[in-house]
Structures are given as structure tokens and as C-alpha cells.
Motif scaffolding. Structure first.
Motif, PDB file in Angstrom:
ATOM      1  N   TYR A 191     -33.403 -32.984 -39.213  1.00 16.42           N
ATOM      2  CA  TYR A 191     -33.641 -34.383 -38.846  1.00 16.42           C
ATOM      3  C   TYR A 191     -33.467 -34.667 -37.369  1.00 16.42           C
ATOM      4  O   TYR A 191     -34.096 -35.564 -36.831  1.00 16.42           O
ATOM      5  CB  TYR A 191     -32.719 -35.308 -39.645  1.00 16.42           C
ATOM      6  CG  TYR A 191     -33.203 -35.525 -41.042  1.00 16.42           C
ATOM      7  CD1 TYR A 191     -34.486 -36.009 -41.269  1.00 16.42           C
ATOM      8  CD2 TYR A 191     -32.404 -35.225 -42.134  1.00 16.42           C
ATOM      9  CE1 TYR A 191     -34.950 -36.184 -42.549  1.00 16.42           C
ATOM     10  CE2 TYR A 191     -32.859 -35.411 -43.420  1.00 16.42           C
ATOM     11  CZ  TYR A 191     -34.137 -35.884 -43.625  1.00 16.42           C
ATOM     12  OH  TYR A 191     -34.595 -36.069 -44.887  1.00 16.42           O
ATOM     13  N   SER A 210     -33.730 -40.726 -37.333  1.00 17.77           N
ATOM     14  CA  SER A 210     -34.033 -39.368 -37.739  1.00 17.77           C
ATOM     15  C   SER A 210     -35.547 -39.220 -37.835  1.00 17.77           C
ATOM     16  O   SER A 210     -36.218 -40.041 -38.432  1.00 17.77           O
ATOM     17  CB  SER A 210     -33.393 -39.098 -39.096  1.00 17.77           C
ATOM     18  OG  SER A 210     -33.821 -40.063 -40.008  1.00 17.77           O
ATOM     19  N   THR A 211     -36.079 -38.179 -37.208  1.00 18.90           N
ATOM     20  CA  THR A 211     -37.487 -37.878 -37.382  1.00 18.90           C
ATOM     21  C   THR A 211     -37.533 -36.470 -37.897  1.00 18.90           C
ATOM     22  O   THR A 211     -36.582 -35.725 -37.727  1.00 18.90           O
ATOM     23  CB  THR A 211     -38.219 -37.912 -36.031  1.00 18.90           C
ATOM     24  OG1 THR A 211     -37.434 -37.165 -35.103  1.00 18.90           O
ATOM     25  CG2 THR A 211     -38.397 -39.311 -35.538  1.00 18.90           C
ATOM     26  N   ALA A 212     -38.596 -36.078 -38.522  1.00 16.70           N
ATOM     27  CA  ALA A 212     -38.714 -34.655 -38.801  1.00 16.70           C
ATOM     28  C   ALA A 212     -38.926 -34.037 -37.433  1.00 16.70           C
ATOM     29  O   ALA A 212     -40.020 -34.018 -36.892  1.00 16.70           O
ATOM     30  CB  ALA A 212     -39.857 -34.384 -39.744  1.00 16.70           C
ATOM     31  N   GLN A 221     -33.494 -42.457 -49.588  1.00 10.11           N
ATOM     32  CA  GLN A 221     -33.450 -41.987 -48.203  1.00 10.11           C
ATOM     33  C   GLN A 221     -32.013 -41.726 -47.768  1.00 10.11           C
ATOM     34  O   GLN A 221     -31.743 -40.757 -47.055  1.00 10.11           O
ATOM     35  CB  GLN A 221     -34.092 -43.018 -47.265  1.00 10.11           C
ATOM     36  CG  GLN A 221     -35.575 -43.235 -47.489  1.00 10.11           C
ATOM     37  CD  GLN A 221     -36.387 -41.982 -47.244  1.00 10.11           C
ATOM     38  OE1 GLN A 221     -35.938 -41.077 -46.562  1.00 10.11           O
ATOM     39  NE2 GLN A 221     -37.558 -41.905 -47.832  1.00 10.11           N
ATOM     40  N   ASN A 253     -32.214 -39.177 -44.591  1.00 11.20           N
ATOM     41  CA  ASN A 253     -33.195 -39.582 -43.594  1.00 11.20           C
ATOM     42  C   ASN A 253     -32.802 -40.931 -42.996  1.00 11.20           C
ATOM     43  O   ASN A 253     -33.384 -41.963 -43.296  1.00 11.20           O
ATOM     44  CB  ASN A 253     -34.575 -39.671 -44.249  1.00 11.20           C
ATOM     45  CG  ASN A 253     -35.648 -39.902 -43.221  1.00 11.20           C
ATOM     46  OD1 ASN A 253     -35.403 -39.817 -42.027  1.00 11.20           O
ATOM     47  ND2 ASN A 253     -36.837 -40.196 -43.695  1.00 11.20           N
ATOM     48  N   ARG A 254     -31.767 -40.931 -42.151  1.00 14.20           N
ATOM     49  CA  ARG A 254     -31.304 -42.177 -41.564  1.00 14.20           C
ATOM     50  C   ARG A 254     -30.586 -41.880 -40.251  1.00 14.20           C
ATOM     51  O   ARG A 254     -30.282 -40.723 -39.961  1.00 14.20           O
ATOM     52  CB  ARG A 254     -30.343 -42.881 -42.506  1.00 14.20           C
ATOM     53  CG  ARG A 254     -29.054 -42.088 -42.752  1.00 14.20           C
ATOM     54  CD  ARG A 254     -28.002 -42.972 -43.383  1.00 14.20           C
ATOM     55  NE  ARG A 254     -26.839 -42.242 -43.814  1.00 14.20           N
ATOM     56  CZ  ARG A 254     -25.741 -42.072 -43.084  1.00 14.20           C
ATOM     57  NH1 ARG A 254     -25.686 -42.515 -41.857  1.00 14.20           N
ATOM     58  NH2 ARG A 254     -24.699 -41.438 -43.577  1.00 14.20           N
ATOM     59  N   SER A 259     -26.772 -36.426 -44.656  1.00 11.61           N
ATOM     60  CA  SER A 259     -27.372 -35.931 -45.886  1.00 11.61           C
ATOM     61  C   SER A 259     -26.348 -35.785 -47.001  1.00 11.61           C
ATOM     62  O   SER A 259     -25.602 -34.817 -47.072  1.00 11.61           O
ATOM     63  CB  SER A 259     -28.036 -34.586 -45.624  1.00 11.61           C
ATOM     64  OG  SER A 259     -28.583 -34.121 -46.824  1.00 11.61           O
TER      65      SER A 259
END
Lengths: 335, 195
Positions: free
Chosen positions: A44, A149-151, A189, A194-195, A203
Motif C-alpha cells: 500500500y 494508500s495507493t497500490a 476496506q 486500504n486506508r 491491514s
């Protein structure tokens, strides 16, 4: 003390069983249990996460080595405890910190909190958490810039944003649900991670995986994590709602912030929690209550770190008060 | 009387603005009696009762004598006088009336006379203009906060007896470090109640 005992020959009557457990084995297992959460943080938050965590670990191990050399003690960096402190500190930092911050934090954690008290086994406070609290007080701005968070490997620049708990505190649950679409999506999420948040805390599923491994191996017991999480859940349900008692949303408090990381990996630190089971339950309840108090009423959006540190102060007292009586002992009467 | 305000005063004086961990007052007694749990508890009991009574006395004198006579600029000297007289007379009376209690708690009374928290509390009343009930609540909160600090510190120091602290840090230095780290933990309470 413990390190020396490992190699001592203990003479006793047969039959003999040789235990496999040792300090370094347990420490490296905990490090292993944190691996899934670390990998998620890489996914992330990208290379920055790797860099910050490596700096923390490097500085922690180096300062442990230097101080043990200069105090002419046995060097015990290979037992993994300094590595663990560095890793935990790294997982507790926001992704965008300047690079001197992890180093200062690790030095404070290892030198002041651990080695000045005599090394592993004697520290009163959790080193990684003192490191983080020190950093938060010293650089409040840099320690509270969270990025979305981005991939990360897509190569986008990370956008700064507030953590879910920060939004919950400032703008309420409605805004949070609006951001994530609907409630189910919000929970999913948060569960996946994903935050915005500290590197390793986001996670939940990865942390639970690691915790399950530790519970299975018997390295941690359910007493502290369960009483901690249950207290947070129940109190969030009772007091968390805007429209009166019993309307709060316990799930959002359980899934966000550093709660999972704190409850399973930091409150359960053998050295700084009570040793008696009954005491551990009191410890967990205390951690949960202070966490919710700070989250709902305090000046900080997140209270897990301070809650664990405050209960660390109380741990020796809890141990004293729940000490089991010797069989047949009578209370000493004073003249 | 606003009950919430009183509750907030007690909580704020004992936890959020704990005299030892946020204002760093009363450190001499704090480090002096916390080597053993027994002395820490004795001191806590004595301290809380002295705080409540001296807060009441100094409020009465301040509001009823000093303000009408317009001599508030003398407050430091007057408060020191009130506290010293009260503590010394308590000491003497206790010796006569209850020798057992004197034997247990008398030592601490002598120490309290010169404690800075006992002076700080009446000075803060005078500055904030608390009512009588409020200043009693504030005195109680400060006393309880100090007692809490003593008991925590004593339990930690007894545990540290067994630790392999490096020689230069043995005893007092490591206790100062512990106090600093506890203060760091107590910053978590900041912003909890804004008075």
C-alpha cells in the motif's frame, strides 16, 4: 540473566525433557508473525515503507550493539529483540516521515527505554511505544501527515489525507461512510487495510494472521488481546454514538487505528505486562478503557499507544495486588 | 453547585495536570519516599488529608481576611505561614491524642511542611478565584494525583531493585528517567478536559 541461563547446565533428577523455547526463538517468531503486515505495508505505501522500516531496524540494532559494547556487556543483537523493536517502531510511523525521525526514535527506544534499565527483561515501558510517543511529542507535525494508500507500484504520487479515526473525530461517521461509498465497503476496506494510517497498522487481516500464528505457538495468550478488544468494543458501543448511549459503532473502532497491532503485538510484550493471568485481564481492560477515553474525549485521535504506556506504569502495581497467596499463609500483623 | 465542574476539577488536578508529571512540583518528596511502597502509602494518606484541610484554611483566610484588607500581595508569606502552623499543630496534637497514628504518619508531616505543592495549591486558588467547594475539590484532586504518582513510582522502583541498571544510573538517576517516561505517557491525557 535469561541469556546466561540458556547455556547453564541445570542439574536435576530424571526424566529430562529439553525445551525448545528460547528468547531468540520467540523473538524471531514474533518478527515472522509481523511479516504479513509488513508485506501489506509495502503493497500500500510502496518503497517508502521499506526504507522507513529498514532505517528503524538498522538504527535499533546498531544502537543496541554500540551500547552493549561500550557497557562491556555480552552483545545480544542476534536474539532479534532489537530487530523487533525497530520493526514495531517502523510499523508505527506514518509513511512520509523525514528520514532522521526513524533514527532518533530507534535510539530513544533502545538506549533510554531499554539499555539504561539493564537491557532485555528489565525495561518498564515498551521501547517501541516510548520511541513513538517521544517522536509524536517532538515532531507533532511530521508525525501526523498521513498519506492515502495507493497500490503504490502504479507510480502515482501519494495524496495526503486524514486517518479514518481522525475523520471520525473531526467530521463524524457520516463523512467516513460517504468517502468509502457504503458501510459494508468501509468495513471491508478497513479489514483489508486500504486506508491512511501508520505503515503496519492498517491491514487487520494480515495482523490477525500473524497473531493467530503466535497464539497457536503459545507465545502469546488470549488474556490481554481479548480483554483489550472486548473493552474497546463494548465501550465504543455504549459511549461512541452521537445520539445517546448504546448507539455507537464498535466495529469501526475495532478495525481502525493501531488497535490490532497494539493489542496483539505490543500490549502482550512479556516484560512490560503483568505476569499473572488475572492481572493480564485487568491490564487489557485498563488499556481498552483508556484507549476509548482518549479516542472519544481526548486531544489525540488515537489512544492505543498512550493507553499501553499508561498501563505499563501500572503493571508492577497490578502484579503486586493480584499476587497469589502462598498456601497456608496468614496476613502479617503489625505491632 | 455544578457537580460536573467539581468532578472535572478533581480529574483535571489528579490526572491531566498531575502536579508531579506535568508541572514537575513536589519532586523532593516524590523521590524521597518512593523507595518503598510502605512509606509511599503512608505519605499518600497524610498528604491527601493535609491538602484538603490546608486548601480550606487558606481559602478562608484569603477570602475573609486578605481580600477585605487588600493585602493580597502578601499571599506567599501568609500561605506559607498558614500551612506551616497547621502542619506543626497537627503534628503536636497528634502526638498527644493518638501516639500510634503519630508513630505511623508523623514523619511525613514534618516533610510536608516544606512541600511545594502545598503552597502551589492555595496560590492557584487565589489566581483562579475558586469558590470554597471548588478549592476543596481542587485540593483533593491534587492530593489524589500526588498519591497516585507516589504509588506508581514506588511499585516501579521496587521492581527496578532487581534490574541490572548500569552503575552510573543506579538509584536516583534512573528514577528521574522513569519519572520522565511516565510524564511522556501522561501527555496522552492532554486535551481531555479543557477548563
Amino acid at each position: 540473566m535469561v541469556e546466561k541461563k540458556e547455556h547453564e547446565l541445570i542439574v536435576s533428577v530424571s526424566p529430562h525433557i529439553k525445551g525448545e523455547e528460547s528468547v531468540s526463538r520467540i523473538m524471531w517468531s514474533v518478527n515472522l508473525a509481523l511479516l504479513p503486515a509488513f508485506l501489506m505495508s509495502l503493497y500500500y505505501f510502496g518503497p517508502r515503507a521499506l526504507l522507513v522500516t529498514l532505517l528503524c531496524i538498522g538504527a535499533a540494532v546498531a544502537s543496541e550493539y554500540i551500547i552493549q559494547k561500550s557497557l562491556k556487556k555480552d552483545v545480544t543483537v542476534s536474539d532479534g529483540s532489537a530487530f523487533l523493536t525497530g520493526l514495531l517502531l517502523g510499523m508505527n510511523l506514518p509513511p512520509g516521515v523525514p528520514f532522521y525521525i526513524p533514527i532518533v526514535g530507534s535510539v530513544v527506544a533502545i538506549v533510554i527505554t531499554k539499555q539504561l534499565f539493564g537491557g532485555l527483561g528489565y525495561n518498564i515501558f515498551n521501547p517501541a511505544l516510548i520511541g513513538r510517543a517521544f517522536l509524536l511529542i517532538s515532531w507533532p507535525k511530521a508525525m501526523t501527515i498521513w498519506s492515502e494508500s495507493t497500490a503504490a507500484f502504479v507510480g502515482l504520487d501519494a495524496k495526503t489525507t486524514a486517518t479514518p479515526l481522525g475523520i471520525l473525530k473531526e467530521e463524524g461517521l457520516g463523512k467516513l461512510i460517504e468517502m468509502f461509498g457504503d458501510k459494508i465497503n468501509l468495513y471491508t476496506q478497513l479489514f483489508v487495510g486500504n486506508r491512511a494510517g501508520s505503515l503496519g497498522e492498517t491491514s487487520v487481516i494480515a495482523l490477525l494472521l500473524g497473531a493467530a500464528y503466535l497464539l497457536y505457538r503459545g507465545y502469546i495468550t488470549w488474556h490481554i488481546p481479548l480483554s483489550f478488544l472486548a473493552t474497546v468494543g463494548v465501550l465504543a458501543w455504549i459511549f461512541g454514538g452521537k445520539s445517546g448511549l448504546f448507539t455507537g459503532d464498535p466495529l469501526i473502532h475495532l478495525l481502525s487505528g493501531g488497535l490490532m497491532l497494539g493489542a496483539f503485538f505490543m500490549a502482550t510484550d512479556y516484560v512490560t505486562c503483568p505476569t499473572v493471568r488475572k492481572g493480564q485481564i485487568i491490564f487489557g481492560i485498563g488499556c481498552g478503557a483508556i484507549t476509548i477515553l482518549i479516542r472519544l474525549k481526548g486531544g489525540f485521535p488515537e489512544g492505543v499507544m498512550f493507553a499501553i504506556l499508561l498501563m505499563n506504569c501500572f503493571a508492577p502495581m497490578i502484579d503486586r495486588s493480584v499476587k497469589t497467596k502462598q498456601f497456608g499463609a496468614i496476613k502479617e500483623t503489625k505491632k | 453547585m455544578d457537580f460536573n465542574k467539581l468532578f472535572e476539577l478533581v480529574v483535571s488536578a489528579s490526572l491531566i495536570n498531575n502536579f508531579v508529571f506535568t508541572r514537575f512540583l513536589g519532586l523532593c518528596i516524590f523521590f524521597g519516599v518512593t523507595r518503598k511502597m510502605e512509606t509511599a502509602i503512608g505519605m499518600s494518606i497524610t498528604f491527601v488529608s493535609v491538602m484538603v484541610i490546608s486548601a480550606t484554611l487558606s481559602w478562608l483566610v484569603f477570602e475573609n481576611i486578605m481580600i477585605p484588607l487588600d493585602i493580597t500581595f502578601l499571599k506567599i508569606i501568609v500561605f506559607i505561614g498558614i500551612i506551616a502552623t497547621f502542619v506543626q499543630s497537627a503534628d503536636t496534637i497528634m502526638k498527644k491524642v493518638s501516639p500510634t497514628m503519630y508513630y505511623k504518619l508523623g514523619v511525613y508531616l514534618a516533610l510536608i511542611t516544606t512541600n511545594c505543592i502545598t503552597l502551589a495549591v492555595p496560590l492557584i486558588h487565589a489566581g483562579e478565584g475558586y469558590t470554597l467547594i471548588e478549592s476543596i475539590a481542587f485540593g483533593l484532586g491534587s492530593g489524589l494525583g500526588f498519591a497516585l504518582a507516589l504509588v506508581i513510582m514506588a511499585s516501579i522502583r521496587e521492581k527496578l531493585e532487581l534490574a541490572e541498571v548500569p552503575a552510573p544510573f543506579k538509584g536516583l538517576p534512573i528514577s528521574f528517567i522513569v519519572a520522565g517516561l511516565i510524564a511522556l505517557a501522561f501527555t496522552g491525557f492532554s486535551g481531555l478536559i479543557t477548563l
